[in-house]
Design a protein around this motif. Structure first.
Motif, short mmCIF file in Angstrom:
data_model
loop_
_atom_site.label_atom_id
_atom_site.label_comp_id
_atom_site.label_asym_id
_atom_site.label_seq_id
_atom_site.Cartn_x
_atom_site.Cartn_y
_atom_site.Cartn_z
N ALA B 280 -20.85 -9.92 1.57
CA ALA B 280 -19.90 -10.26 2.63
C ALA B 280 -18.57 -9.57 2.38
O ALA B 280 -17.98 -8.96 3.29
CB ALA B 280 -19.71 -11.78 2.66
N ALA B 281 -18.10 -9.62 1.13
CA ALA B 281 -16.82 -9.00 0.82
C ALA B 281 -16.88 -7.49 0.99
O ALA B 281 -15.90 -6.86 1.41
CB ALA B 281 -16.42 -9.34 -0.62
N PHE B 282 -18.05 -6.94 0.73
CA PHE B 282 -18.21 -5.49 0.77
C PHE B 282 -17.70 -4.89 2.07
O PHE B 282 -16.99 -3.89 2.07
CB PHE B 282 -19.69 -5.15 0.58
N PHE B 283 -18.04 -5.55 3.19
CA PHE B 283 -17.68 -4.95 4.47
C PHE B 283 -16.18 -4.95 4.71
O PHE B 283 -15.66 -4.13 5.44
CB PHE B 283 -18.44 -5.66 5.60
N PHE B 284 -15.50 -5.90 4.06
CA PHE B 284 -14.05 -5.92 4.25
C PHE B 284 -13.32 -4.95 3.33
O PHE B 284 -12.27 -4.44 3.66
CB PHE B 284 -13.51 -7.33 4.02
N VAL B 285 -13.88 -4.74 2.17
CA VAL B 285 -13.09 -4.02 1.17
C VAL B 285 -13.59 -2.62 0.87
O VAL B 285 -12.99 -1.91 0.08
CB VAL B 285 -13.03 -4.81 -0.16
N GLN B 286 -14.68 -2.21 1.50
CA GLN B 286 -15.26 -0.94 1.06
C GLN B 286 -14.30 0.24 1.24
O GLN B 286 -14.34 1.18 0.47
CB GLN B 286 -16.59 -0.67 1.72
N ARG B 287 -13.42 0.16 2.24
CA ARG B 287 -12.53 1.31 2.42
C ARG B 287 -11.61 1.49 1.22
O ARG B 287 -11.18 2.60 0.91
CB ARG B 287 -11.77 1.22 3.72
N TYR B 288 -11.31 0.35 0.53
CA TYR B 288 -10.47 0.49 -0.66
C TYR B 288 -11.22 1.19 -1.78
O TYR B 288 -10.66 1.98 -2.53
CB TYR B 288 -9.98 -0.88 -1.14
N PHE B 289 -12.50 0.86 -1.87
CA PHE B 289 -13.31 1.57 -2.87
C PHE B 289 -13.28 3.06 -2.57
O PHE B 289 -13.09 3.89 -3.45
CB PHE B 289 -14.76 1.09 -2.84
N VAL B 290 -13.51 3.34 -1.31
CA VAL B 290 -13.57 4.74 -0.91
C VAL B 290 -12.25 5.43 -1.27
O VAL B 290 -12.22 6.52 -1.84
CB VAL B 290 -13.85 4.86 0.59
N ARG B 291 -11.16 4.74 -0.95
CA ARG B 291 -9.86 5.33 -1.25
C ARG B 291 -9.71 5.52 -2.77
O ARG B 291 -9.20 6.52 -3.23
CB ARG B 291 -8.76 4.42 -0.72
N GLY B 292 -10.19 4.52 -3.51
CA GLY B 292 -10.09 4.59 -4.96
C GLY B 292 -10.82 5.80 -5.51
O GLY B 292 -10.29 6.51 -6.37
N ILE B 293 -12.01 6.02 -4.98
CA ILE B 293 -12.78 7.15 -5.48
C ILE B 293 -12.04 8.45 -5.16
O ILE B 293 -12.01 9.38 -5.96
CB ILE B 293 -14.18 7.15 -4.84
#
Lengths: 503, 300, 332
Positions: B280-293
């Motif tokens: 559930a959290a994944f869909f909200f926060v994935q863009r931050y992961f992407v940005r982090g990478i």
């Protein structure tokens, strides 16, 4: 549901706050860590660590009752019970971390006694035992105590019980009756095959023969074939009546190979699961009746684990009295303890005081069990499932003198089982190596690598996961690379010295 | 992701575009394959034990039932406790970790700081060489006595040299003038850090915070080594135990005969309960992961 | 001591700027600098202490590899064992076997990851301008496994490979083939573990490479378009060559970690099945097992030190190579 979860969350929240407090007070953080000491102020507290199958929520209550009783007796010490699941691995880690109880369970087959003695994990109690536990010491002859001695020093307290190992099978009684399992016709495991076949075709969802990835489900036990496993963790044995006491590697014997072939065939015939279950899952299935028949000691060392009736038979032709049997379950005193005298006093009580012992074995009367005064049979209160009981360690054999325990079944009580078994201890044939214990201190590396190799290969071969024709040679090759030849020859030297002194 | 994928290529003339179609097909297949295991476990958790024994695990439940979930919820203590531990460890760990790491990173980003170079090396070297499992284990258990202490699930992961250097790189990229201006105004290091640097660094902090939270939430390793009390087990450790020992989770049974305990489906239901929040959290926060990478300079 | 102590101390020291303006200028500047240095040091202290405790102290602990460790005597009280622990590690043949597995499996995973991530990144790049929504869905799906722990992954794998209930065996028997006891057959596992590792980790690399592709100056493509280059040619002539430096650096960095296996992959996903050790036992699982089930602290520490040392040499070497190509990308 919501109510429960809210309460639990609150509870966790409280704990969290507590922990946050610790974090805030960072200075004493590290000091505050060993905080699971609930010792009563002033007196000596003994930590007693032992093997547990299941979580028992009533342990604190039982511990309290034990401590109340100790206080009533005027003892200066209390005890903290530490039942430990996943015992072998946890104890290995605890030993490395130097973090073990004052007292702990050790055995030739679990939490390796020889290794503990050889690595200095156990206190030498040769002199302390007669001094602080005279009645306990007097309860067994010197020939039996020799089983817990290494290099002449006593390293553990023997829990008196049936010493010869009576390997055999246990089966669900209903299935045994339904498919005509005739005990008279069974003298070896191989004789069970027709029965297993009938179960396989007749019972859906029941595993005919239970095997697991831990230690269960093999068809090879040295005692079945007249071998005395003088160091069972490393596969060393002699023929029990061999005057030369020639040590052999049991995994080289034709009997081991035959048993492995049997299991390999049974697995292919589908008499057991394709993937071995984990030890725990096997136990769960077994206790719920999901397994028709399994190998174990017969009669079982602790009855009443099953909710259903069972039949059992020992297949050992001649019960053997040997070191492995005598040292089969021991309570050791940690080499690091500061309270050796109290530890032994506690063991004295645990082994001679029936009330204290049965408290630990069965819990609190009327709550965890009910006692039939007439027959002396303890049983779970009606309607309590053994798996759900708040206190049912079901391991009387690891706490003390089992002959002091309440009977668990009417049959045992009627047959006066403890008297029969006590008599068996005196009537069993005595191995020529009784009293020999391997001193592992000069063999530390070999001992750990050989044990590791056995752990890795033996079980998969024993329960038929691999073809023995390929698997056994590979196993033996690996064993010899791990230092088995050195181990064999050094053990033989020790055995010869033992033989010379025994004359 | 839309923010990251800006159309930069020139539009191609409109004609039957089969290469693009092939690309879509391949990508769609791939996407399905990547999500499939999740569906398999989800379906198993809604299957009856009997169906699993008969048909095995399958993508559509044979004989849809919520029995496994009702069974688990019958005695949720263990699971709720594990959730409590995991949430506590994740929240406290992430906040504390961000605080100590960003403070250190800030000092390493201050050009005037005399200890900057040696300390940067100190951080870097910790990343390159480690003593390994055994010394850490002995030290934590024998000298710090942290076994079965909640802190042992938090402290070892508080400072990641890699994240410290990542934060430092970000701080270095902030406009120097702003900080200088603050200092001319008489703001001390602490005030500059908390009032100027931190507010400007939310993207980096969010990214590092999320990755840290993920590390804490997903950790079973520290629990495996240092926790042997079931009431201190985080969710992942509980899951680890359950895969080989169903008793760990479900000591209650609604039936007298344990033979009917739904072992396989209950196992999968617990797995679903454990991964639910993270999906559930994944869909909200994935863009931050992407940005982090992307911020991470593409170094692993 | 740990974090919060230092935080309180820092908070308690008066903010320097309250004092400085009233002092003579030269003194105040020196004082201010001193104060600032002190504040900076205290700010960094919690993290520095934690690093010391959890990274540097264990480094000292590598002496365990040369000790005959007895817990009662402690790390330094135990007797020296010289190279005995190493001798045993290497003479039993285990060292070679676990080194091979570690390097071989990592090499497989690195290669597979590169191949799959580049392919997916290029494909995504082809569709992203026309169908940004779909591209986003694809990317999310591919990235999803990144957030699962290895324990969770082991459940997924079990659902496929369980001998009696697994999807794969049911499919096999469905088409009349013999079921396979996956958790007993070590031969399949290099492939299985590679697939699982790629499935879980590739999303990370897809995003990394896609970001790099997006960063390529669009003018190159415009120019190529005008020269009549098709999409395929643009990919081959522009995108890939532009990515080569990045690929090389990533490869170097991956290779520098080739001595360290992902413990969770080899321990959880295989369910630590002893039958799979021939192909799945790696240095990390070996160290763990030596410690937890053998209690052989010395040999376990020796294996750990061997790994740390070779790993360190590889990282330094790789870094040197990276630095030669692109100092910006070097670690140090």
């Amino acid at each position: 549901m919501t109510q429960i979860s809210r309460r639990s969350l609150l509870f966790n929240g409280g704990k969290a706050l507590l922990a946050a407090g610790t974090l805030g007070a960072a200075g004493p953080l590290i000091a505050a860590c060993g905080s699971d000491d609930d010792s009563t102020s002033g007196s000596v507290n003994l930590k007693y660590q032992y093997f547990a199958y299941v979580d028992a929520p009533d342990v604190p209550a039982v511990q309290q009752a034990m401590n109340d009783y100790l206080k009533k007796l005027g003892k200066s010490f209390t005890v903290t019970l530490q039942p430990t699941m996943d015992y072998d691995q946890k104890m290995t880690l605890n030993m490395s971390a130097g973090d073990v109880g004052d007292l702990f369970f050790t055995a030739t087959w679990s939490n390796d006694f020889f290794k503990n003695a050889g690595s200095g994990n156990l206190l030498d109690i040769t002199k302390l035992l007669p001094r602080h536990a005279p009645k306990l010491y007097a309860s067994l002859p010197a020939s039996i105590w020799a089983g817990a001695k290494v290099k002449g020093k006593l390293y553990g307290v023997i829990n008196q019980q049936r010493f010869p190992k009576l390997w055999g099978y246990i089966a669900r009684k209903d299935l045994a009756d339904k498919y005509g399992l005739d005990p008279a016709a069974i003298t070896t495991y191989a004789d069970l095959e027709p029965f297993l076949a009938k179960v396989k075709s007749g019972e859906k969802g029941v595993i005919p023969w239970g095997t697991d990835a831990g230690t269960g489900g093999t068809a090879f036990y040295p005692e079945l074939h007249g071998y005395d496993p003088v160091a069972t963790a490393y596969g060393l044995a002699i023929r029990y009546d061999d005057p030369q006491r020639k040590i052999i590697n049991v995994y080289e014997t034709p009997e081991f190979k035959a048993a492995a072939q049997l299991l390999h065939r049974w697995r292919q015939l589908g008499y057991t699961t394709t993937d071995p279950l984990s030890g725990e899952d096997r136990a769960t299935k077994q206790h719920s009746g999901g397994i028709a028949l399994w190998p174990n000691q017969a009669p079982p060392t602790n009855p009443q684990l099953e909710t259903f009736a069972t039949v059992s038979k020992s297949l050992v032709p001649k019960p053997i009295l040997n070191t492995d049997g005598c040292a089969s379950t021991l309570t050791g005193v940690s080499a690091d303890t500061k309270h050796a005298a109290e530890a032994l006093e506690f063991l004295e009580l645990l082994n001679t005081d029936k009330y204290l012992y049965n408290l630990l074995c069965f819990g609190i009367e009327g709550k965890d069990y009910v006692l039939d005064k007439a027959t002396g049979v303890a049983s779970l209160p009606t309607g309590v499932d053994p798996a759900k009981s708040p206190y049912n360690p079901n391991s009387d054999w690891q706490f003390g003198n089992q002959f002091n325990a309440y009977y668990r079944t009417k049959e045992d009580a009627a047959s006066k089982r403890w008297e029969v078994e006590s008599a068996l201890n005196s009537s069993a044939v005595v191995s020529t190596a009784l009293g020999f214990s391997l001193d592992t201190s000069p063999l530390r590396t070999q001992v750990s690598t050989v044990a590791a190799t056995i752990k890795q290969y033996q079980q998969q071969i024993s329960i038929g996961l691999v073809d023995p024709d390929k698997g056994i040679p590979e196993f033996l090759d690996k064993l010899s690379k791990s230092g088995m030849p050195t181990l064999l020859s050094k053990a033989q030297e020790q055995m010869d010295a033992f033989g010379a002194s025994a004359k | 992701m839309a923010t990251d994928i800006r159309p930069v290529r020139r539009a191609t003339p409109a004609r039957p575009d089969w290469p693009r179609l092939v690309a879509h097909v391949l990508l769609a297949l791939c996407a399905v394959a990547f999500v499939a295991p999740l569906l398999l476990v989800l379906s198993a958790s809604f299957s009856s034990e009997h169906a699993i024994d008969q048909h095995g695990y399958s993508f559509l439940p044979h004989g849809f039932t919520t029995f496994a979930y009702r069974y688990v919820i019958g005695d949720p203590t263990q699971i709720i406790q594990a959730y409590g531990i995991s949430i506590f460890v994740t929240v406290v760990g992430t906040v504390a970790s961000l605080l100590v790491m960003s403070m250190l990173a800030y000092t390493l980003a201050r050009r005037e700081y005399v200890l900057r170079a040696p300390l940067a090396f100190y951080v870097l070297f910790a990343m390159l060489f480690n003593g390994g499992l055994v010394p850490s284990y002995i030290f934590i258990t024998q000298y710090l006595h942290l076994r079965n202490n909640l802190m042992v699930l938090i402290l070892p992961y508080l400072v990641s040299p890699w994240f410290v250097l990542l934060l430092r790189t970000y701080f270095l990229s902030l406009p120097v003038d702003i900080m200088d201006a603050a200092r001319v105004d008489g703001a001390g290091e602490l005030r500059t850090f908390f009032q100027i640097v931190l507010p400007l660094s939310t993207p980096a902090l969010a990214t590092v915070g999320l990755l840290t939270a993920l590390i804490y939430w997903n950790d079973w390793w520290l629990g495996l080594l240092y926790i042997d009390k079931s009431d201190l087990s985080p969710v992942q450790l509980l899951l680890y135990h359950i895969i080989s020992n169903i008793n760990f989770a479900a000591s209650n049974s609604q039936t007298d005969n344990l033979a009917s305990v739904p072992v396989q489906s209950v196992r999968m239901a617990i797995a679903v309960l454990a991964i639910g929040p993270i999906v559930a959290a994944f869909f909200f926060v994935q863009r931050y992961f992407v940005r982090g990478i992307t911020i991470g300079g593409l170094k692993d | 001591m740990p974090a919060p102590t230092a935080v309180t101390e820092v908070a308690e020291s008066p903010p320097p700027e309250l004092v400085t303006p009233h002092r003579p200028k030269t003194v105040s500047r020196r004082q201010a600098r001193l104060r600032s240095t002190l504040t900076l040091f205290l700010m960094g202290l919690p993290a520095l202490v934690l690093l010391f405790v959890f990274s540097y102290v264990p480094m000292v602990g590598v002496v365990l590899a040369f000790k005959d460790y007895r817990p009662a005597r402690g790390v330094f009280g135990s007797a020296w064992a010289g190279l005995e622990n190493f001798k045993f590690l290497f003479s039993s043949g285990d060292a070679w076997h676990i080194t091979f597995n570690t390097v071989f499996m990592n090499a497989l995973i690195i290669a597979a990851n590169l191949l799959v991530s580049l392919t997916l990144a290029l494909l995504l790049n082809e569709v992203r301008d026309r169908s940004p929504r779909l591209a986003k869905v694809y990317q999310s799906a591919v990235f999803l496994p990144f957030v699962f722990s290895w324990v969770v992954v082991s459940y997924f794998v079990l659902a496929f490979l369980d001998a009696d209930h697994g999807l794969v065996n049911h499919a096999l028997t469905g088409v009349g083939m013999q079921p396979i006891d996956w958790y007993s057959r070590s031969g399949f596992w290099p492939l299985i573990l590679t697939i699982v590792a790629v499935w879980k980790g590739v999303g990370f690399w897809v995003i990394a490479y896609l970001a790099a592709i997006i960063a390529i100056n669009p003018e190159y493509y415009e120019a190529a378009s005008m020269d009549g280059a098709g999409r395929w040619q643009q990919m081959r002539r522009i995108t890939l060559p532009m990515l080569v430096p990045l690929i090389i650096i990533n490869l170097l960095l991956s290779v520098s970690h080739i001595f360290h296996a992902d413990f969770g992959l080899f321990f959880q996903v295989t369910r630590n099945s002893t039958l799979l050790y021939p192909t799945t036992d790696v240095i990390d699982t070996y160290v763990y097992r030596s410690l937890t089930s053998l209690g052989d602290v010395g040999m376990s520490a020796a294996a750990g030190l061997y790994q740390a040392f070779v790993g360190f040499v590889l990282v330094v070497l790789a870094n040197w190579l990276v630095r030669r190509r692109d100092p910006q990308k070097a670690l140090f």
